[in-house]
Design a protein around this motif. Structure first.
Motif, PDB file in Angstrom:
ATOM      1  N   SER A  69       1.080  -1.035   0.013  1.00  0.00           N
ATOM      2  CA  SER A  69       0.376   0.053   0.308  1.00  0.00           C
ATOM      3  C   SER A  69       1.378   1.506  -0.282  1.00  0.00           C
ATOM      4  CB  SER A  69      -1.034  -0.514   1.235  1.00  0.00           C
ATOM      5  OG  SER A  69      -1.315   1.101   1.577  1.00  0.00           O
ATOM      6  N   TYR A  70       2.456   0.912   1.246  1.00  0.00           N
ATOM      7  CA  TYR A  70       3.091   2.500   0.328  1.00  0.00           C
ATOM      8  C   TYR A  70       3.038   2.691  -0.601  1.00  0.00           C
ATOM      9  CZ  TYR A  70       7.596   4.749   1.391  1.00  0.00           C
ATOM     10  OH  TYR A  70       8.458   5.355   1.805  1.00  0.00           O
ATOM     11  N   ALA A  71       3.685   1.876  -1.583  1.00  0.00           N
ATOM     12  CA  ALA A  71       4.206   1.612  -3.079  1.00  0.00           C
ATOM     13  C   ALA A  71       3.311   2.089  -3.011  1.00  0.00           C
ATOM     14  CB  ALA A  71       4.936   0.363  -3.182  1.00  0.00           C
ATOM     15  N   SER A  72       2.127   1.668  -3.592  1.00  0.00           N
ATOM     16  CA  SER A  72       1.263   2.109  -4.753  1.00  0.00           C
ATOM     17  C   SER A  72       0.500   3.850  -4.220  1.00  0.00           C
ATOM     18  CB  SER A  72       0.169   1.114  -4.493  1.00  0.00           C
ATOM     19  OG  SER A  72      -0.119   0.924  -3.104  1.00  0.00           O
ATOM     20  N   SER A  73       0.966   3.982  -3.563  1.00  0.00           N
ATOM     21  CA  SER A  73       0.427   5.431  -2.695  1.00  0.00           C
ATOM     22  C   SER A  73       1.851   6.639  -3.469  1.00  0.00           C
ATOM     23  CB  SER A  73       0.509   5.777  -1.301  1.00  0.00           C
ATOM     24  OG  SER A  73      -0.201   4.624  -0.614  1.00  0.00           O
ATOM     25  N   SER A  74       1.052   8.062  -3.858  1.00  0.00           N
ATOM     26  CA  SER A  74       1.692   9.072  -4.868  1.00  0.00           C
ATOM     27  C   SER A  74       3.138   9.159  -2.927  1.00  0.00           C
ATOM     28  CB  SER A  74       0.759   9.998  -5.182  1.00  0.00           C
ATOM     29  OG  SER A  74       0.768  10.593  -3.363  1.00  0.00           O
ATOM     30  N   SER A  75       4.032   9.860  -3.194  1.00  0.00           N
ATOM     31  CA  SER A  75       5.162   9.743  -2.376  1.00  0.00           C
ATOM     32  C   SER A  75       4.522  11.137  -1.478  1.00  0.00           C
ATOM     33  CB  SER A  75       6.450  10.535  -3.643  1.00  0.00           C
ATOM     34  OG  SER A  75       6.327  11.277  -4.240  1.00  0.00           O
ATOM     35  N   ARG A  76       3.435  11.881  -1.943  1.00  0.00           N
ATOM     36  CA  ARG A  76       3.211  12.891  -0.603  1.00  0.00           C
ATOM     37  C   ARG A  76       2.176  12.274  -0.147  1.00  0.00           C
ATOM     38  NH1 ARG A  76       0.815  17.735  -4.028  1.00  0.00           N
ATOM     39  NH2 ARG A  76      -0.229  16.492  -4.720  1.00  0.00           N
TER      40      ARG A  76
END
Lengths: 690, 690
Positions: A69-76
């Motif tokens: 889920s972290y990886a698929s979120s936008s960096s912000r």
């Protein structure tokens, strides 16, 4: 147009990972974090005994779902994931397991604590092995044995050899009981750096590592110590003159600079992206490898986490001094702690970029494994695909795409042996794992100086006078948490099956004189029992795949990756009831598939040293869990039966084995078909000014 | 000091073999010699019929003893060896075999003549295949079939597919009888160069090649011709834009120039010396490979002659249009004639040196196979040997010798498939043979557009709409006339054998708790029956060696070389009584050992096309000749079961298999131990000016 000198220099000079404030949830523990872990453990009332020694400190990785889920979120919008350590520490004769939260390194906290009650021990620390080496010289019977052999005690050094487990309670943890090990000795001296070639045969000590005292001793048999002459391998000792073969120096030049981008520990190159971690037990860990699909316009998951889980090395001499020579290099000693600095221009080519590892020493303080990893683009002269077509009238068509690959390399020097581990990423979508064995054999001193003196089984090859290279195996087990285009995968065995043509359409045959052919019998594994394969014998040759049954190509094939072994497919020949085999019973089958369980990392069990096999890949798999349409893990064991030859003396020329994880109906078509052909094929003005 | 630009340019610019007046007795026939052969045959009253077509013209090599005596003589005292050609020519419906002496090219003479009476035919010539391709467009039933499919006859091209042998007298030579072949057809057109993807399924012609006439025709079934879209692979057709993965360009620079010296066709590099020949049937031939032993101060023989003897490719579809798709690429078509020019900077790296081949066309005139062979030093970033020693107090020793190897490469484009053959010479004494498969699958047109329509065995993988990639095997058989330190060798099977430890010295056991181990059971093969090994199943894993029992190391081991397979170990699964299997029955065992016989070159027999197996490796070996302490030959077959996947479409990413011939007690010790360490590891000023 190109600033070539600079381009090359930048890559070489960069020489390490760029500093980046952004951290990845799978980054290994930093120096600050390791220090915080140490503080928390030392401050914890749960571990009251002193001294405390840290045998394992590693990342207690966040849950997979959170990482994905972290990886698929936008960096912000990325969530902050907890940073936790898993610790195994010895104190008061007990193995303590702690989880320490270091999300806030100023206020680390012990999140969980347990005392291990089962069999086995954590890995030896460098510090206790060094301390143990100090015991024999002040142990009178040992001093007497050395003198009797005409040697100086100051020239003899001893090493820690796990005693393994051979039945009974010996290997079981007993509160307050001793943690015993065997020690054997070699002539060190100035005459050669190759002390493995000069064993003090016949002498075995037993040492209690917790009490740090000699508790057992045997001097059973005396054999001559082989001569030092011809055993050294250091350039300064073998030459000049250097009478070996001479090759022309050569170096890869990249006129447009490197194609590798490293952000923190995330590597981006061509169509690949992955994270490079490090662990004191596993050494290099590859995580979240994904490949960009140019046709689909998306990045697709391939491998969530991959690392070497164990190296099981049983020797084949049943005699008193040798029967326990059964190593679990990762579990007994740790591969990360044995990943010494790579030698630039020799271990890795000039265009390599280096990365460090970090681990905790016995005192819990951070130690840098400098240049333990190198990353380089490999220009080996291979071809990615090609075709020459002479069949189109009036034309001779030739299309070739040279192969450039990316290699992530670590060398683990597990005592005498050197294992070079390559993770090779290919633009065609493959991940190839290569193990290259070099280093020094374990040698047994003997009275034999000529083969014609040998009347009974010498359990090895006479390599030189008084020197037998003992038969042994190497089983390198990879933990490969494949996530093929998502986490829910199935394991498919496509068995190649001979068929008979009846010749009669009425009975399903073809009306032709052909009598036989083969076809593919597809079997989807339901449970773990179906996931165990000896690739040399289980019902004939097969393609073994991880597929994602919920993702199909446009013509309906399930997307997948398959395992392609390339040499080194030996499996263990030990008896099932033999103790070493019980501890590593997985070594009879190269392939195991298990459902993903974050705690199932180490094929030989968390406490491999003196383990009994009750916590191991085979033991977990006995539960026969469902592996169909689940998040599943592939375990692949690469095996070598090593019959030494004289060429392996005094240092072995490299022997390699490999396997490839190859996209198989993963892409709609060859992902390189739209790759640009090479433009400056000849680089006509390349030169080198020295 | 170094003239670097020049050094590199010299190598690149040399680009071919230096002219040398000195000839080697194993040199292929020169243009002058081929022309003389042609004159002699045309002038011979023994072949009265016209036209004469030359199907095979190759060197009739001098006797081995003479060649070895030549090689061991000083250059001034070398005997003049005869230059002779072996010819198979067709005339009057007969296969004529002639030996032609061309020692004096001004006066060539036919030394022997015979007419072949047995089964089978020589390879197809390029010219007769081209002529046959002209037949269908003027054959009315074919024109009708093409029109019925909505195609233009001018867009359809047909190729020659050997009909094989499926019982009876069909494949036997009959004086004046027809030499029949099947032909199948594809849509050529401008839409794609990949006509293999567009079969005119269902149509098969039978052509008499001697009469050059259509003699049979069948149009059995109509399937849609798959679309051209997505099948082309030419750069100009797939881009721009080139959306495939992008890698940084790179090139190997050798600041001190090349380490390769080529004199005529003799290559000298590092410790190796060998001769590079060429043959219309085998393509590249490596001869008289010897390695310099620095410790002994002598050059020692390893391989007298090695080449690819056959590529057997049976397809696994028993239906009418496919059952006879069973190719013997060397015997049916010839590998040398399919060795097209290598593409510099793509097929071979920029530091490659190119060599030509030469062969006779159907008219007997010389044809140059330009740049058919490249020779290059390979800087792949591998390690030859290494060791890091942390066990010597106060020191961290690391010694590494990077691996530089020499590759001799040929690419054979056997119609749709591309085989890259590498002979890789290693300074540690190994010869590694690598086969890399790329090119295009044979595809079958089908009505299926989605996997869920398939209800019965499709005999392959649905790769795209209407396109099945048909299951098949590749069996590449090497003829390896090893002469390990001399011609008299034995074949040794060192079988790895599990043993039980009784625990009781009285019964030969060791008094330890270890219950099992393995040892090596050594068996010296007496006759050919003992020399046949299926490496996957014959009595467990084994090291297979060629040893010279009359040459021993100082501690008494017989000097030897061993076979180390590295992937691609498939063997044939066809039924023993099936016709294709009878023709290539050797394909069930990877290893055969035969006594040297100059006439036994072609595993599939001299007349492989429509052969019955009565002249073949297995047939010769049935005599069960003695192979102990004899001049013996190793035949090794590398095998791949090929289940196509969508990635193989429209051109396959390379799949490789290999084996290594590795010195095993050949040297007293690692021959690289006294090699100089790399000096300019970083080449800091290397650059590239474009």
């Amino acid at each position: 147009m190109i600033p070539p000198l600079l381009a090359v220099l930048l890559v070489t000079a960069a020489g390490t990972v760029s500093c980046s404030p952004r951290r990845h949830p799978l980054d290994p523990l930093s120096a600050v974090e390791l220090t915080a872990v140490r503080s928390a453990v030392l401050a914890s009332p749960l571990v009251p005994d002193r001294p405390i020694s840290f045998h394992y400190v590693g990342l207690d990785e966040p849950d997979k779902a959170d990482v994905l889920s972290y990886a698929s979120s936008s960096s912000r919008r990325r969530p902050v994931l907890p940073r936790r350590a898993f610790v195994v520490a010895r104190a008061g004769g007990r193995s303590h397991e702690l989880r320490v939260d270091v999300t806030n390194t100023s206020a680390p906290s012990v999140a969980s604590h347990a005392v291990h009650r089962g069999a086995g021990f954590p890995r030896f620390t460098t510090e206790e092995m060094a301390a143990a080496a100090g015991l024999p010289p002040s142990y009178p019977p040992f001093v007497e044995s050395v003198r009797r052999r005409g040697l100086n005690v100051s020239d003899v050094g001893c090493g820690v050899f796990s005693m393994g487990w051979f039945g009974g309670e010996a290997g079981h943890h007993q509160a307050g009981g001793g943690r015993l090990t065997k020690m054997q000795c070699f002539v060190l001296g100035a005459a050669t750096a190759n002390f493995y070639a000069r064993p003090v045969e016949g002498v075995t000590l037993v040492v209690d590592l917790d009490r740090m005292a000699v508790v057992g001793y045997r001097d059973r048999v005396v054999h001559p110590v082989p001569e030092a002459e011809g055993t050294d391998y250091r350039a300064a000792k073998v030459g000049p003159p250097f009478t070996g073969p001479v090759t022309a120096p050569g170096v890869v030049v990249q006129p447009e600079g490197s194609g590798v981008k490293i952000d923190g520990r995330v590597v981006r190159w061509a169509n690949w992206e992955f994270h490079v971690g490090f662990d004191v037990r596993a050494s290099t860990v590859i995580s979240m490898a994904s490949v960009y699909d140019g046709d689909a316009g998306t990045r697709r998951q391939v491998l969530y986490r991959g690392f070497v889980s164990e190296i099981f090395v049983p020797y084949m001499d049943p005699e008193e001094e040798w029967y326990f020579h059964v190593f679990m290099d990762a579990g007994d000693y740790g591969l990360g702690v044995s990943a010494f600095p790579l030698q630039p221009g020799a271990d890795c080519p000039a265009n390599a970029i280096y990365m460090d590892g970090l681990y905790a020493n016995a005192d819990g303080r951070p130690v840098k494994a400098e240049n333990a990893i190198c990353v380089f683009e490999r220009y080996a002269g291979d071809v990615a695909w090609r075709h020459t077509e002479a069949g189109v009238p009036g034309q001779l068509i030739t299309e070739v795409r040279p192969d450039v690959t990316l290699v992530v390399r670590t060398v683990v020097s597990a005592g005498n042996y050197d294992y070079t581990f390559d993770w090779e990423f290919k633009t065609a979508g493959s991940i190839k794992c290569v193990v290259s064995l070099s280093g020094i054999l374990e040698m047994k001193a003997t009275s034999y100086t000529h083969v014609n003196q040998i009347k009974e089984d010498a359990h090895g090859t006479l390599l030189a006078a008084n020197t037998v290279g003992v038969y042994h195996d190497h089983f390198v087990t990879y933990h490969l948490d494949l996530d093929v285009d998502g986490t829910e995968n199935s394991f498919v065995k496509n068995t190649i099956t001979p068929m008979r043509n009846t010749g009669d359409p009425a009975t399903g045959g073809a009306d032709t004189p052909r009598r036989s052919y083969w076809t593919v019998r597809r079997e989807v594994a339901e449970t773990e029992a179906d996931g165990q394969v000896n690739i040399n014998s289980s019902g004939g040759p097969a393609d073994l795949l991880f597929v994602n049954p919920s993702k199909k190509t446009s013509v309906g094939n399930e997307v997948g990756y398959r395992l392609v072994p390339a040499g080194a497919t030996a499996s263990s020949l030990l008896a099932d009831d033999d103790y070493p085999q019980r501890r590593a019973s997985y070594s009879k089958k190269q392939v195991w598939v298990t459902p993903y369980d974050k705690s199932e990392k180490w094929a030989s069990g968390l406490y491999a040293e003196q383990s009994t096999g009750d916590d191991s890949l085979a033991a977990w798999s006995r539960r026969n869990r469902r592996i169909k349409e689940e998040d599943i893990v592939l375990w692949y064991t690469l095996g070598v039966h090593h019959l030494p030859y004289q060429e392996d003396f005094p240092v072995m020329p490299t022997v390699s084995g490999a396997f490839e994880l190859r996209p198989s109906n993963f892409f709609e078509r060859n992902p390189l078909i739209r790759a640009k052909p090479p433009s400056n094929a000849n680089f006509p003005n390349c030169s080198c000014h020295i």
